[in-house]
Enzyme design. Structure first.
Site, PDB file in Angstrom:
ATOM      1  N   ASN A  97       0.874  -1.181   0.000  1.00 29.32           N
ATOM      2  CA  ASN A  97       0.000   0.000   0.000  1.00 29.32           C
ATOM      3  C   ASN A  97       0.909   1.228   0.000  1.00 29.32           C
ATOM      4  O   ASN A  97       1.476   1.581   1.028  1.00 29.32           O
ATOM      5  CB  ASN A  97      -0.896  -0.029   1.242  1.00 29.32           C
ATOM      6  CG  ASN A  97      -1.766   1.205   1.354  1.00 29.32           C
ATOM      7  OD1 ASN A  97      -1.835   2.020   0.424  1.00 29.32           O
ATOM      8  ND2 ASN A  97      -2.446   1.347   2.491  1.00 29.32           N
ATOM      9  N   LYS A 108       0.095   4.220  -0.315  1.00 30.33           N
ATOM     10  CA  LYS A 108      -0.552   5.418   0.255  1.00 30.33           C
ATOM     11  C   LYS A 108      -0.272   6.623  -0.641  1.00 30.33           C
ATOM     12  O   LYS A 108      -0.152   6.452  -1.854  1.00 30.33           O
ATOM     13  CB  LYS A 108      -0.094   5.633   1.699  1.00 30.33           C
ATOM     14  CG  LYS A 108      -0.257   4.353   2.529  1.00 30.33           C
ATOM     15  CD  LYS A 108      -0.121   4.547   4.000  1.00 30.33           C
ATOM     16  CE  LYS A 108      -0.312   3.206   4.700  1.00 30.33           C
ATOM     17  NZ  LYS A 108      -0.315   3.315   6.146  1.00 30.33           N
ATOM     18  N   HIS A 143      -9.840   1.485   4.409  1.00 31.89           N
ATOM     19  CA  HIS A 143      -8.579   1.621   5.155  1.00 31.89           C
ATOM     20  C   HIS A 143      -8.804   2.586   6.321  1.00 31.89           C
ATOM     21  O   HIS A 143      -9.512   3.585   6.183  1.00 31.89           O
ATOM     22  CB  HIS A 143      -7.471   2.130   4.229  1.00 31.89           C
ATOM     23  CG  HIS A 143      -6.123   2.062   4.877  1.00 31.89           C
ATOM     24  ND1 HIS A 143      -5.701   2.990   5.802  1.00 31.89           N
ATOM     25  CD2 HIS A 143      -5.133   1.151   4.774  1.00 31.89           C
ATOM     26  CE1 HIS A 143      -4.494   2.646   6.230  1.00 31.89           C
ATOM     27  NE2 HIS A 143      -4.125   1.533   5.623  1.00 31.89           N
ATOM     28  N   GLU A 167      -7.187   4.887   7.503  1.00 27.77           N
ATOM     29  CA  GLU A 167      -6.880   6.308   7.243  1.00 27.77           C
ATOM     30  C   GLU A 167      -8.066   7.014   6.584  1.00 27.77           C
ATOM     31  O   GLU A 167      -8.240   8.230   6.742  1.00 27.77           O
ATOM     32  CB  GLU A 167      -5.593   6.422   6.403  1.00 27.77           C
ATOM     33  CG  GLU A 167      -4.369   6.122   7.280  1.00 27.77           C
ATOM     34  CD  GLU A 167      -3.165   5.538   6.566  1.00 27.77           C
ATOM     35  OE1 GLU A 167      -3.097   5.621   5.333  1.00 27.77           O
ATOM     36  OE2 GLU A 167      -2.291   4.982   7.262  1.00 27.77           O
ATOM     37  N   GLU A 172      -5.945  -4.894  10.200  1.00 27.55           N
ATOM     38  CA  GLU A 172      -4.891  -3.918  10.494  1.00 27.55           C
ATOM     39  C   GLU A 172      -5.241  -3.167  11.775  1.00 27.55           C
ATOM     40  O   GLU A 172      -6.011  -2.211  11.741  1.00 27.55           O
ATOM     41  CB  GLU A 172      -4.778  -2.901   9.351  1.00 27.55           C
ATOM     42  CG  GLU A 172      -4.432  -3.498   8.015  1.00 27.55           C
ATOM     43  CD  GLU A 172      -3.863  -2.452   7.062  1.00 27.55           C
ATOM     44  OE1 GLU A 172      -2.733  -2.645   6.612  1.00 27.55           O
ATOM     45  OE2 GLU A 172      -4.528  -1.440   6.813  1.00 27.55           O
ATOM     46  N   GLY A 188       2.059   2.001  10.801  1.00 31.61           N
ATOM     47  CA  GLY A 188       3.068   3.056  10.690  1.00 31.61           C
ATOM     48  C   GLY A 188       3.732   3.406  12.016  1.00 31.61           C
ATOM     49  O   GLY A 188       4.428   4.409  12.124  1.00 31.61           O
ATOM     50  N   SER A 238       2.846  -2.303  10.285  1.00 31.62           N
ATOM     51  CA  SER A 238       4.282  -2.385  10.556  1.00 31.62           C
ATOM     52  C   SER A 238       4.919  -3.716  10.166  1.00 31.62           C
ATOM     53  O   SER A 238       5.875  -4.160  10.801  1.00 31.62           O
ATOM     54  CB  SER A 238       4.565  -2.051  12.026  1.00 31.62           C
ATOM     55  OG  SER A 238       4.182  -0.707  12.300  1.00 31.62           O
TER      56      SER A 238
HETATM   57  P1  PGA Z   1       2.461   0.145   7.603  1.00 33.13           P
HETATM   58  O1  PGA Z   1       1.042   0.419   6.885  1.00 33.13           O
HETATM   59  O2  PGA Z   1       2.973  -1.155   7.041  1.00 33.13           O
HETATM   60  O3  PGA Z   1       3.314   1.308   7.210  1.00 33.13           O
HETATM   61  O4  PGA Z   1       2.203   0.054   9.057  1.00 33.13           O
HETATM   62  C1  PGA Z   1       0.143  -0.629   6.646  1.00 33.13           C
HETATM   63  C2  PGA Z   1      -1.135  -0.107   6.038  1.00 33.13           C
HETATM   64  O5  PGA Z   1      -1.614   0.946   6.479  1.00 33.13           O
HETATM   65  O6  PGA Z   1      -1.717  -0.711   5.121  1.00 33.13           O
END
Ligand code: PGA
Length: 254
Positions: free
Chosen positions: A14, A16, A101, A103, A169, A175, A213
């Site tokens: 991803n 982003k 997601h 976010e 997640e 993150g 992560s």
């Molecule tokens: P990350 O993000 O691996 O940077 O924690 C995962 C995601 O949000 O899909």
């Protein structure tokens, strides 16, 4: 080979809101020239502006697929400035899209209602949605993580799906460098499987990916957990070597 995808491990990057034409091309050249990992489906969820670039790479690769990060909740094309319809993704040949997601929830206040509309629009176009679910830290600390996830999964109930892809997640692991423990992952992934099976017909195909992560150092442990069918990878998917190591780990996982 991109067939029999429901028996493979899915490793989806991803990106982003990151990338540029040249940075993307470097990554895509790297991933599409990897030797074939016949047990792995590799997806790249790129920003809309760059999806066409990923589609071009998909055509040249036998394991890479393009994935949208989101889609409009509006079903029909029309006066919706800034939106991208599921029919447009289909037109580009895209077969996967993330939905819900965290976010999108945090920054755009989207929730079950929007996610259901998006799921329906994608399914109508023959695109496989990957529904993202997961609790935040307060919900985990209050012991409510299963209630939260079960509420998020409830939109799948009346869709009559024969194939279900979900990414678990935990928001507190995205993150942050904080990975859920293998025990926490095992419990939630089994719970998600049971939940989906409780409203699905026999023979339903299921993929449950873990995200939050994931990196080249922790992925082997994560892939050793039962009911983990792959990973949704943010930060580490922007690094050619780390993402390649994750793909390799998926190929080697039992
Ligand atoms: P990350 O993000 O691996 O940077 O924690 C995962 C995601 O949000 O899909």
């Amino acid at each position: 080979m991109k067939n029999q995808i429901w028996q493979k491990k899915w490793v989806f990057g991803n990106w982003k809101m990151n990338g540029s034409l040249s940075q993307n091309q470097d990554l895509l050249n790297h991933f599409s020239s990897l030797p074939e990992h016949h047990r792995v489906l590799v997806g790249i969820a790129a920003p809309f502006a760059y999806l066409f670039q990923v589609c071009q790479a998909e055509k040249k690769s036998n394991q890479l697929v393009a994935c949208a990060q989101d889609v409009s909740k509006f079903a029909q094309a029309g006066a919706f400035t800034g939106e991208v319809a599921a029919s447009m993704l289909q037109d580009l040949g895209i077969r996967f899209s993330l939905v819900g997601h965290s976010e999108r929830g945090i920054y755009f206040q989207e929730g079950n209602e929007e996610n259901l509309q998006k799921m329906q629009n994608l399914l109508e176009q023959g695109i496989t949605p990957i529904l993202c679910v997961g609790e935040n830290l307060a919900e985990r600390e209050a012991g409510k993580e299963k209630d939260v996830v079960s509420h998020q999964l409830s939109i799948l109930k009346n869709l009559g799906l024969k194939e279900v892809a979900v990414a678990y997640e935990p928001v507190w692991a995205i993150g942050t460098g904080k990975v859920a423990t293998t025990e926490q992952i095992a419990q939630m992934h089994e719970f998600i499987y049971q939940n989906i099976l409780s409203f699905s017909d026999e023979g339903v195909n299921i993929r449950v990916l873990y995200g939050g992560s994931v990196n080249d150092g922790n992925v082997a442990d994560i892939f050793s957990v039962p009911f983990v069918d792959g990973a949704l990878v943010g930060g580490a998917s922007l690094k050619a070597n780390a993402f390649t190591a994750i793909i390799n780990a998926a190929q080697e996982a039992k």
